[in-house]
Write an enzyme that holds these catalytic residues in place. Sequence first.
Site, PDB file in Angstrom:
ATOM      1  N   LEU A 243       0.824  -1.207   0.000  1.00  0.00           N
ATOM      2  CA  LEU A 243       0.000   0.000   0.000  1.00  0.00           C
ATOM      3  C   LEU A 243       0.862   1.264   0.000  1.00  0.00           C
ATOM      4  O   LEU A 243       2.049   1.204   0.320  1.00  0.00           O
ATOM      5  CB  LEU A 243      -0.911  -0.038   1.240  1.00  0.00           C
ATOM      6  CG  LEU A 243      -1.850  -1.248   1.256  1.00  0.00           C
ATOM      7  CD1 LEU A 243      -2.364  -1.531   2.669  1.00  0.00           C
ATOM      8  CD2 LEU A 243      -3.009  -1.037   0.285  1.00  0.00           C
ATOM      9  N   PRO A 244       0.260   2.428  -0.340  1.00  0.00           N
ATOM     10  CA  PRO A 244       1.075   3.633  -0.499  1.00  0.00           C
ATOM     11  C   PRO A 244       1.802   4.096   0.775  1.00  0.00           C
ATOM     12  O   PRO A 244       2.971   4.430   0.722  1.00  0.00           O
ATOM     13  CB  PRO A 244       0.072   4.689  -0.962  1.00  0.00           C
ATOM     14  CG  PRO A 244      -1.065   3.920  -1.542  1.00  0.00           C
ATOM     15  CD  PRO A 244      -1.127   2.631  -0.780  1.00  0.00           C
TER      16      PRO A 244
ATOM     17  N   THR B 131       6.284   0.566   2.094  1.00  0.00           N
ATOM     18  CA  THR B 131       7.341   1.318   2.797  1.00  0.00           C
ATOM     19  C   THR B 131       6.657   2.294   3.741  1.00  0.00           C
ATOM     20  O   THR B 131       5.973   3.225   3.294  1.00  0.00           O
ATOM     21  CB  THR B 131       8.198   2.107   1.788  1.00  0.00           C
ATOM     22  OG1 THR B 131       8.776   1.190   0.868  1.00  0.00           O
ATOM     23  CG2 THR B 131       9.315   2.863   2.500  1.00  0.00           C
TER      24      THR B 131
ATOM     25  N   LYS C  11      15.325  -0.203   5.253  1.00  0.00           N
ATOM     26  CA  LYS C  11      14.872   0.499   4.048  1.00  0.00           C
ATOM     27  C   LYS C  11      15.082   2.019   4.183  1.00  0.00           C
ATOM     28  O   LYS C  11      15.611   2.656   3.274  1.00  0.00           O
ATOM     29  CB  LYS C  11      13.391   0.168   3.812  1.00  0.00           C
ATOM     30  CG  LYS C  11      12.695   0.985   2.759  1.00  0.00           C
ATOM     31  CD  LYS C  11      12.848   0.432   1.377  1.00  0.00           C
ATOM     32  CE  LYS C  11      12.201   1.353   0.362  1.00  0.00           C
ATOM     33  NZ  LYS C  11      12.446   0.981  -1.004  1.00  0.00           N
TER      34      LYS C  11
ATOM     35  N   LYS D 277       9.303  10.995  -0.178  1.00  0.00           N
ATOM     36  CA  LYS D 277       8.520  10.228   0.804  1.00  0.00           C
ATOM     37  C   LYS D 277       9.462   9.465   1.751  1.00  0.00           C
ATOM     38  O   LYS D 277       9.305   9.507   2.968  1.00  0.00           O
ATOM     39  CB  LYS D 277       7.602   9.231   0.077  1.00  0.00           C
ATOM     40  CG  LYS D 277       6.885   8.290   1.044  1.00  0.00           C
ATOM     41  CD  LYS D 277       6.275   7.067   0.399  1.00  0.00           C
ATOM     42  CE  LYS D 277       5.914   6.055   1.479  1.00  0.00           C
ATOM     43  NZ  LYS D 277       5.507   4.757   0.971  1.00  0.00           N
TER      44      LYS D 277
HETATM   45  P1  NAD Z   1       0.785   2.692  -6.224  1.00  0.00           P
HETATM   46  O1  NAD Z   1       0.173   3.982  -5.831  1.00  0.00           O
HETATM   47  O2  NAD Z   1       1.083   2.408  -7.649  1.00  0.00           O
HETATM   48  O3  NAD Z   1      -0.123   1.470  -5.685  1.00  0.00           O
HETATM   49  C1  NAD Z   1      -0.787   1.467  -4.456  1.00  0.00           C
HETATM   50  C2  NAD Z   1      -2.087   0.696  -4.647  1.00  0.00           C
HETATM   51  O4  NAD Z   1      -2.740   0.606  -3.367  1.00  0.00           O
HETATM   52  C3  NAD Z   1      -3.059   1.396  -5.595  1.00  0.00           C
HETATM   53  O5  NAD Z   1      -3.477   0.467  -6.595  1.00  0.00           O
HETATM   54  C4  NAD Z   1      -4.213   1.825  -4.688  1.00  0.00           C
HETATM   55  O6  NAD Z   1      -5.480   1.785  -5.335  1.00  0.00           O
HETATM   56  C5  NAD Z   1      -4.126   0.775  -3.595  1.00  0.00           C
HETATM   57  N1  NAD Z   1      -4.767   1.174  -2.341  1.00  0.00           N
HETATM   58  C6  NAD Z   1      -4.703   2.364  -1.712  1.00  0.00           C
HETATM   59  N2  NAD Z   1      -5.420   2.322  -0.566  1.00  0.00           N
HETATM   60  C7  NAD Z   1      -5.963   1.079  -0.502  1.00  0.00           C
HETATM   61  C8  NAD Z   1      -6.801   0.426   0.425  1.00  0.00           C
HETATM   62  N3  NAD Z   1      -7.259   1.057   1.521  1.00  0.00           N
HETATM   63  N4  NAD Z   1      -7.148  -0.857   0.169  1.00  0.00           N
HETATM   64  C9  NAD Z   1      -6.695  -1.489  -0.937  1.00  0.00           C
HETATM   65  N5  NAD Z   1      -5.917  -0.927  -1.866  1.00  0.00           N
HETATM   66  C10 NAD Z   1      -5.562   0.346  -1.640  1.00  0.00           C
HETATM   67  O7  NAD Z   1       2.123   2.568  -5.333  1.00  0.00           O
HETATM   68  P2  NAD Z   1       3.376   1.602  -5.622  1.00  0.00           P
HETATM   69  O8  NAD Z   1       4.353   2.304  -6.473  1.00  0.00           O
HETATM   70  O9  NAD Z   1       2.869   0.254  -5.979  1.00  0.00           O
HETATM   71  O10 NAD Z   1       4.026   1.574  -4.149  1.00  0.00           O
HETATM   72  C11 NAD Z   1       3.507   0.751  -3.118  1.00  0.00           C
HETATM   73  C12 NAD Z   1       4.476   0.781  -1.954  1.00  0.00           C
HETATM   74  O11 NAD Z   1       5.765   0.318  -2.395  1.00  0.00           O
HETATM   75  C13 NAD Z   1       4.710   2.187  -1.382  1.00  0.00           C
HETATM   76  O12 NAD Z   1       4.775   2.103   0.014  1.00  0.00           O
HETATM   77  C14 NAD Z   1       6.050   2.611  -1.994  1.00  0.00           C
HETATM   78  O13 NAD Z   1       6.755   3.541  -1.189  1.00  0.00           O
HETATM   79  C15 NAD Z   1       6.761   1.269  -2.066  1.00  0.00           C
HETATM   80  N6  NAD Z   1       7.824   1.189  -3.089  1.00  0.00           N
HETATM   81  C16 NAD Z   1       7.613   1.682  -4.341  1.00  0.00           C
HETATM   82  C17 NAD Z   1       8.618   1.580  -5.303  1.00  0.00           C
HETATM   83  C18 NAD Z   1       8.420   2.112  -6.689  1.00  0.00           C
HETATM   84  O14 NAD Z   1       9.407   2.207  -7.446  1.00  0.00           O
HETATM   85  N7  NAD Z   1       7.185   2.400  -7.120  1.00  0.00           N
HETATM   86  C19 NAD Z   1       9.838   0.973  -4.967  1.00  0.00           C
HETATM   87  C20 NAD Z   1      10.018   0.441  -3.684  1.00  0.00           C
HETATM   88  C21 NAD Z   1       8.990   0.562  -2.758  1.00  0.00           C
END
Ligand code: NAD
Length: 296
Positions: free
Chosen positions: A65-66, A96, A171, A246
């Site tokens: 999740l975000p 994260t 992390k 973030k």
């Molecule tokens: P994203 O915004 O693409 O995906 C998050 C998903 O969570 C979305 O599809 C959203 O609809 C869903 N969501 C939000 N609230 C929700 C809820 N209450 N119930 C169910 N689903 C819900 O984000 P991402 O890029 O996939 O990142 C996810 C996590 O991974 C974050 O914590 C980010 O910091 C971490 N991360 C991201 C990257 C990257 O390169 N994108 C790399 C390492 C870590």
Amino acid sequence: MHIGFLGLGNMGGPMALNLLKAGHSLTVFDLSPTSLARLVEAGASAAASPAAIAQGNAELIISMLPAATHVKSVYLGDNGLLAHVQPGVLLIDCSTIDPLSAREVAKAAAEHGNPMLDAPVSGGTGGATAGTLTFMVGGSLADFDRAQPVLAAMGKNIVHCGDSGNGQVAKVANNMLLGISMIGVSEAMALGVSLGMDAGVLAGIINTSSGRCWSSDTYNPFPGVLETAPASRGYSGGFGTDLMLKDLGLASEAAKQVGQPVILGALAQQLYQSFSAQGNGGLDFSAIINLYRKDA
Ligand code: NAD
């Protein structure tokens, strides 16, 4: 194994697909119908809420999740996982978030009889798709051993970092250093070029000298130095400035909670904040070099 998966975005979507490819069956939930449909098309079953995931017969539940607010609402909310899940089901949060929030949710899970791991990742969307993520895992060794074969379907480097929250500690510490080192490399490259040096020659010297680091030799921020780096494609793709911001925010928040000074981390956060405020939040974080380049 039957697995519940919540959060099917840029990272969670491909991670869930890799679990399906490895032969697991999945029940999935996301607030976005489009993300949900993509997984259903690939063979997963859709659930209508976190509670419905919890009430299914999943042996293990993963979330991606975000931020911490989403994690707390999905786990601790009235319609959330802990209010409905069977004791004993292993919970793994790969989002994260700050270490103290991770420990708070894991404590609530333990009180409910559910073991929980924090397992944030590095490797970005490319690693999520290729199944080559690094997992930094906090929680008991026994729970880590239980999760390991499942995480292995999504990553190739799976490290037990210690007790609950320590995956998040690893992390935030790593990403704070990355944010700082990218600024250091940017400053040095911009200085050398301003003083008349060729960027490629300077990078070559740094990369065989004591200034060498990942930001200089694998991800150099100066355009044209490395064909594969985002700097050579207009800073598109890669790891966005706002995602770096973030993670620096999480590091400074965690530092405040334990009274630990993070002087360069705080300065780096301000520099990325200022760069983002200028409308650059979507650019790869190595574009921070444009704060220094006279010709950018
Ligand atoms: P994203 O915004 O693409 O995906 C998050 C998903 O969570 C979305 O599809 C959203 O609809 C869903 N969501 C939000 N609230 C929700 C809820 N209450 N119930 C169910 N689903 C819900 O984000 P991402 O890029 O996939 O990142 C996810 C996590 O991974 C974050 O914590 C980010 O910091 C971490 N991360 C991201 C990257 C990257 O390169 N994108 C790399 C390492 C870590």
